[in-house]
Design a protein around this motif. Structure first.
Motif, short mmCIF file in Angstrom:
data_model
loop_
_atom_site.label_atom_id
_atom_site.label_comp_id
_atom_site.label_asym_id
_atom_site.label_seq_id
_atom_site.Cartn_x
_atom_site.Cartn_y
_atom_site.Cartn_z
N ARG A 190 -8.83 -2.57 28.34
CA ARG A 190 -7.61 -3.35 28.54
C ARG A 190 -6.50 -2.78 27.66
N ASP A 304 -18.75 -16.90 18.01
CA ASP A 304 -17.87 -17.54 19.00
C ASP A 304 -17.06 -18.71 18.44
N THR A 308 -12.95 -18.55 18.81
CA THR A 308 -12.25 -19.53 19.65
C THR A 308 -11.30 -20.40 18.84
N MET A 331 -18.81 -12.40 22.55
CA MET A 331 -18.24 -11.99 23.84
C MET A 331 -17.41 -13.11 24.46
N ARG A 332 -17.93 -14.33 24.46
CA ARG A 332 -17.17 -15.44 25.06
C ARG A 332 -15.90 -15.73 24.24
N LYS A 335 -13.40 -13.13 25.00
CA LYS A 335 -12.70 -13.39 26.28
C LYS A 335 -11.55 -14.35 26.07
N ASP A 336 -11.81 -15.40 25.28
CA ASP A 336 -10.76 -16.39 25.03
C ASP A 336 -9.58 -15.76 24.28
N VAL A 338 -8.62 -12.60 24.34
CA VAL A 338 -7.88 -11.75 25.28
C VAL A 338 -7.03 -12.60 26.23
N ALA A 339 -7.60 -13.72 26.71
CA ALA A 339 -6.85 -14.59 27.61
C ALA A 339 -5.62 -15.17 26.92
N ALA A 361 -19.50 -7.22 24.87
CA ALA A 361 -18.04 -7.30 24.96
C ALA A 361 -17.50 -6.13 25.78
N ALA A 364 -18.21 -6.55 29.45
CA ALA A 364 -17.43 -7.65 30.04
C ALA A 364 -16.00 -7.23 30.33
N ILE A 366 -13.52 -6.65 28.18
CA ILE A 366 -12.49 -7.35 27.38
C ILE A 366 -11.96 -6.49 26.24
#
Length: 389
Positions: A190, A304, A308, A331-332, A335-336, A338-339, A361, A364, A366
């Motif tokens: 990305r 995580d 987060t 990883m989760r 993702k948050d 990056v979002a 990661a 996925a 990200i």
């Protein structure tokens, strides 16, 4: 006889893909318990159960294990003394140090990592401690499986020569060469976030202590100006000592985070063993919040929750680094991040002890960069200076 060899095991009784494990502990109870756990797994096998480090050193070449679970405190030759001798005789041996959870043993475990041990695991004070024994069981099997799989791959890549006796047998027709395997496409990258980061969050597990101590030596300018928060999968006492090592390596203040303290630049905050570390807003400041909730991704502390929670404070002005480790923790949360407009860097496979967390990661999609460990620090410094490319 101080040695309990697996005398009933013949060369043909062990499948080629099984991880060969040598258990070295002076406690017959611990040796028996660990051996039962290992032999209950379909992909691993105990090939020797030994009482002392001296037994292990004398027999490691003949036994030829992939993994050694090595106790620290033993008669004749203790684990820390046996370690370099074992690695001198078998350079690719995976050694997991096992010890009870004391400050002295934690210090020795860190020394063992610097001498070539692959990982460590704290033993419960008593095998009758149900929850502690269950955690020890789960963690030990996972470490053997992930670290041992790497050793088996190396072994398959360089198979031993066939015994001379086999050369007298009729030769089979040469196999038709298989077409070359198509290289897997590299994980997608990305773009880095548009906003220069104002906080650095890091997650790591197996192999993490060594990676962290290397990384913090390279990011001094970032630590001086921005907060750095780290979650390393590690039990209590070990995190206390890791923080001390990080302070020495970085030459900056580093300590286990304290519930309610205000997060400031110039310091490294480390999640304490057995507690999740989060950050929450306190007026215009960020504040540490320690959480005694259940494990996340089988881990406590877990990465995580830190990742987060940091979004609520720094939004897109956030950089996450995921270093070597088993599983997919981070990883989760990545993702948050990056979002929300932030960025993620993962350690590459070649320099990771286990490419679980950073690999999850990367796969996925990200990550803005997947880098060798020695390139992560300079990249972090560059990004915090406002350079995105």
């Amino acid at each position: 006889m101080s040695t309990a060899l697996m005398s009933s095991v013949t060369p043909g009784a062990i499948r080629q893909d099984e991880i060969r494990v040598m258990v070295v502990d002076d406690s017959v109870v611990i040796r028996g318990m660990i051996s039962r756990w290992i032999d209950a797994e379909p992909d691993m096998k105990v090939v020797a159960s030994l009482r002392t480090g001296l037994d292990a050193v004398n027999q490691v070449e003949r036994i030829n294990p992939d993994v050694a679970v090595l106790d620290i405190e033993m008669p004749e030759l203790d684990g820390i003394s046996a370690l370099p001798q074992l690695l001198a005789k078998k350079r690719d041996l995976i050694v997991i140090m096992a010890s009870t959870l004391t400050r002295r043993n934690a210090e020795i475990s860190f020394k063992a990592l610097s001498l070539g041990a692959s990982d460590y695991i704290p033993k419960p004070e008593s095998t009758r401690e149900g929850t502690a024994a269950d955690g020890f069981h789960h963690d030990l099997i996972q470490k053997i499986r992930h670290l041992g799989a790497r050793a088996r791959r190396r072994s398959v890549a360089s198979p031993p020569l066939a015994p001379t006796l086999e050369r007298t047998q009729p030769q089979a027709k040469p196999a038709v060469p298989a077409p070359p395997a198509t290289a897997a496409a590299p994980p997608a990258r990305r773009q880095f976030g548009l906003t220069a980061p104002r906080a650095l969050v890091i997650g790591s597990s197996t192999g993490g202590p060594q990676a962290l101590m290397s990384l913090v030596t390279d990011i001094g300018p970032v630590i001086d100006r921005f907060p750095v928060l780290i979650t390393q999968h590690m039990p209590p006492t070990f995190t206390t000592i890791l923080a001390e090592h990080l302070a020495r390596s970085s030459r900056r203040p580093a300590a286990e985070a304290v519930h309610g303290e205000i997060v400031k630049p110039g310091r490294i905050y480390l999640a304490p063993g057995g507690r999740h570390m989060k950050v929450v807003r306190h007026g215009t400041d960020a504040e540490i919040a320690l959480d005694d909730g259940p494990p996340v991704n089988f881990c406590k502390p877990a990465v995580d929750p830190l990742f987060t929670s940091a979004i609520d404070i720094w939004h897109g002005a956030l950089l996450a680094v995921i270093l070597t480790g088993m599983g997919s923790d981070g990883m989760r949360g990545g993702k948050d991040i990056v979002a929300a407009g932030g960025s993620v860097i993962a350690q590459d496979e070649a320099t990771s002890v286990v490419w679980g967390m950073p690999g999850a990661a990367a796969n996925a999609g990200i990550c803005a960069a997947i880098l060798p460990l020695n390139q992560i620090g300079p990249k972090v410094v560059q990004l915090f200076s406002g350079v995105r490319s």
